[in-house]
Design a protein around this motif. Structure first.
Motif, PDB file in Angstrom:
ATOM      1  N   UNK B 206     -25.269   6.528  21.949  1.00 48.94           N
ATOM      2  CA  UNK B 206     -25.552   7.869  21.421  1.00 48.94           C
ATOM      3  C   UNK B 206     -24.855   8.116  20.070  1.00 48.94           C
ATOM      4  N   UNK B 207     -23.819   7.327  19.775  1.00 48.96           N
ATOM      5  CA  UNK B 207     -23.136   7.475  18.478  1.00 48.96           C
ATOM      6  C   UNK B 207     -23.712   6.544  17.409  1.00 48.96           C
ATOM      7  N   UNK B 228     -17.323  14.994  27.264  1.00 46.05           N
ATOM      8  CA  UNK B 228     -17.041  14.262  26.032  1.00 46.05           C
ATOM      9  C   UNK B 228     -18.284  14.135  25.153  1.00 46.05           C
ATOM     10  N   UNK B 232     -18.704  15.405  21.330  1.00 47.09           N
ATOM     11  CA  UNK B 232     -19.161  14.486  20.300  1.00 47.09           C
ATOM     12  C   UNK B 232     -20.398  15.036  19.581  1.00 47.09           C
ATOM     13  N   UNK B 235     -19.403  17.505  17.164  1.00 48.31           N
ATOM     14  CA  UNK B 235     -18.750  16.937  15.984  1.00 48.31           C
ATOM     15  C   UNK B 235     -19.742  16.233  15.049  1.00 48.31           C
ATOM     16  N   UNK B 236     -20.798  15.636  15.606  1.00 52.15           N
ATOM     17  CA  UNK B 236     -21.723  14.898  14.730  1.00 52.15           C
ATOM     18  C   UNK B 236     -22.866  15.779  14.217  1.00 52.15           C
ATOM     19  N   UNK B 375     -11.982  12.018  29.959  1.00 54.65           N
ATOM     20  CA  UNK B 375     -13.263  11.462  29.517  1.00 54.65           C
ATOM     21  C   UNK B 375     -14.117  10.984  30.684  1.00 54.65           C
ATOM     22  N   UNK B 435      -5.415   8.875  24.311  1.00 51.74           N
ATOM     23  CA  UNK B 435      -5.421   9.961  25.298  1.00 51.74           C
ATOM     24  C   UNK B 435      -4.112  10.010  26.078  1.00 51.74           C
TER      25      UNK B 435
END
Lengths: 81, 464
Positions: B206-207, B228, B232, B235-236, B375, B435
């Motif tokens: 996914x990133x 998480x 993310x 953030x993206x 996570x 973490x």
């Protein structure tokens, strides 16, 4: 420390791998500790260390150590590319 | 007896897309002739899966058989795999990451579309209780031998309950973006295979840009994510863009911070997307409760109401959330002998402390045991503490969770090898180094009863 070494240091401390193993070919997802969670940690540590704010679109471009340097060059950081 | 596979095979709209080859398959084109393996009776099957088309095909083929199946992540290390196999002695192992396994021979099974190899050991024959159909690990990637025993009834009923509240229909195009060995990821496959349309396999991470290109190309109608993933996505820049094909998104696997949840609620309202916040455990096959999407704004802190056929009760004395329903598991297996038994568990003790509000919605207010979710990985802090104490040979050490994000190791050492400790924790629990935080105390804070005061430790850490 120059930018190159500083970036290596960030990768080494977040991914818990020896700095000598960090080279341009180190790739997202190919190294077992460079997973999506550590990717996000890397982004925020790079932001802290270089005092920049990484654009959302650039996060997906940082898919290898080399590509990370390439992206960071856009933020006026010199990596002698 | 009602079988989940019969429900799946009667879904005539069901199709599978393989992103790697951009090909479309019907269910019967995926099914592999497992009978050619000539297994006698019911045999234990180990499947190390990704979300590739082959993984989906292998899983569904064994789901069509009556063999008990253990689902594991194919990314776990070779040594952890060997330990699991030594303990459970499966007859069949599917693992594309290995070329050979001692005492096993390779056998090919294929159909017109797919060609795979499995490892087979004809001499192995482990007795498995007839009710046990599926075994899942609660930890995902750590290779722990602790497995949750699930029945055919468990998986079918949970999938049907999920179909009851999620707006799944024949036109849907759902990406398999969560691992299949993870109960939430598997529930996405099950519920969509029963009631949905197209299931997209073999997606990139996914990133990566490729994932988002696939969303555009295939026009995904939903995305499932743990907290998480939502952090993310935020953030993206997910919230700054529009995805016209998306019909709903779902979130489970822990508590999403309220700030981010609110941003997604606003985004979904503006973009006409339904947002489902859900709660569950592998011990309940996956799902226990959900928040109806039209109530999410007013119930932003809630885990919702029980799924169809499920019942939630609060223990009057301990305030622990108890659950009963047809999806409650049949006990844990930690070794092969445990596979001989099926326990009736009623109710399931969730380990979470909860209360019920005046509208019948449940809210989590804490945990009974010292558990944190980092996570999506559920970890017992006492276990980590014991591991660190034994590997360091020291007693003045305490672990606590900080906001379900970090694990704090409080200690009294002058020179602690933090890097080594992070490595140990990563190897054993797959918790990423960043973490884990450390704080040195002159003396570990204690309560009046001379017990470690974890609350104080966390407070002192957060103050700095």
């Amino acid at each position: 420390m120059d930018n190159n070494n500083q970036l290596k240091h960030v990768f080494s401390s977040i991914l818990e791998i020896d700095a000598s193993l960090i080279n341009d070919d180190l790739k997202y997802q190919e190294n077992p500790s460079w997973d999506s969670i550590n990717h996000m940690f890397l982004i925020s540590e790079i932001e802290n260390v270089f005092d920049i704010e990484i654009d959302a679109d650039d996060i997906l471009e940082m898919k290898s150590f080399y590509h990370t340097k390439e992206v960071l060059s856009k933020y006026n950081l010199d990596f002698n590319l | 007896m009602d079988y989940i596979f019969d429900h799946i095979s009667s879904n005539k709209s069901l199709k599978f897309i393989d992103v790697k080859t951009n090909s479309i398959y019907k269910l019967n084109e995926l099914l592999l002739p497992t009978e050619e393996l000539a297994l006698k009776g019911r045999q234990l099957i180990f499947l190390y899966l990704s979300t590739s088309l082959e993984s989906v095909a292998v899983y569904l083929s064994f789901l069509a058989s009556k063999h008990p199946v253990v689902l594991l992540n194919n990314g776990i290390g070779a040594i952890l795999k060997q330990n699991l196999e030594k303990e459970y002695k499966p007859s069949i192992i599917y693992d594309v990451n290995r070329n050979e396994i001692i005492n096993y021979s390779l056998k090919e099974i294929k159909n017109k579309a797919i060609n795979i190899s499995v490892f087979i050991n004809d001499n192995s024959s482990i007795l498995v209780h007839e009710t046990i159909r599926l075994l899942l690990s609660t930890s995902g990637t750590t290779g722990s031998p602790k497995l949750v025993k699930l029945s055919e009834h468990n998986i079918l009923q949970n999938a049907l309950s999920i179909c009851d509240y999620l707006p799944i229909n024949k036109k849907d195009i759902v990406p398999l973006n969560l691992p299949l060995n993870y109960s939430y990821g598997l529930s996405v496959l099950h519920s969509n295979a029963i009631k949905g349309g197209t299931i997209v396999c073999g997606l990139p991470d996914i990133l990566t840009k490729d994932f988002w290109r696939c969303l555009d190309v295939y026009k995904f109608t939903s995305i499932a994510g743990v907290p998480f993933i939502y952090e993310m996505l935020n953030r993206i820049g997910f919230l700054k863009k529009h995805y016209p094909s998306l019909k709903y998104i779902s979130q489970a696997g822990g508590n999403l911070s309220e700030n981010i949840k609110m941003q997604f609620i606003d985004y979904c309202r503006e973009n006409n997307i339904e947002f489902f916040v859900m709660y569950g455990q592998t011990e309940a096959t996956a799902r226990i409760s959900y928040v109806p999407s039209d109530r999410l704004v007013e119930k932003v802190k809630s885990i919702g109401i029980p799924i169809n056929n499920g019942k939630m009760i609060i223990d009057a004395e301990t305030e622990e959330l108890l659950y009963s329903g047809p999806n409650v598991f049949g006990g844990y297996a930690k070794k092969k002998e445990d596979l001989k038994f099926w326990e009736t568990i009623n109710p399931l003790k969730t380990g979470d402390l909860a209360f019920k509000d005046e509208d019948g919605f449940y809210h989590i207010k804490g945990r009974l045991k010292r558990m944190v979710k980092v996570f999506g990985n559920r970890v017992n802090l006492d276990e980590i503490e014991a591991l660190l104490k034994s590997s360091l040979d020291m007693s003045l050490l305490a672990c606590t969770g900080i906001n379900d994000k970090f694990i704090l190791v409080a200690h009294c050492e002058d020179a602690l090898n933090e890097s080594q400790l992070k490595k140990t924790i990563f190897e054993t629990y797959k918790i990423q180094g960043p973490a884990i935080k450390f704080k040195r105390f002159d003396k570990l804070p204690k309560t009046k009863n001379e017990k470690i005061d974890y609350k104080k430790i966390a407070e002192e850490y957060l103050e700095n």
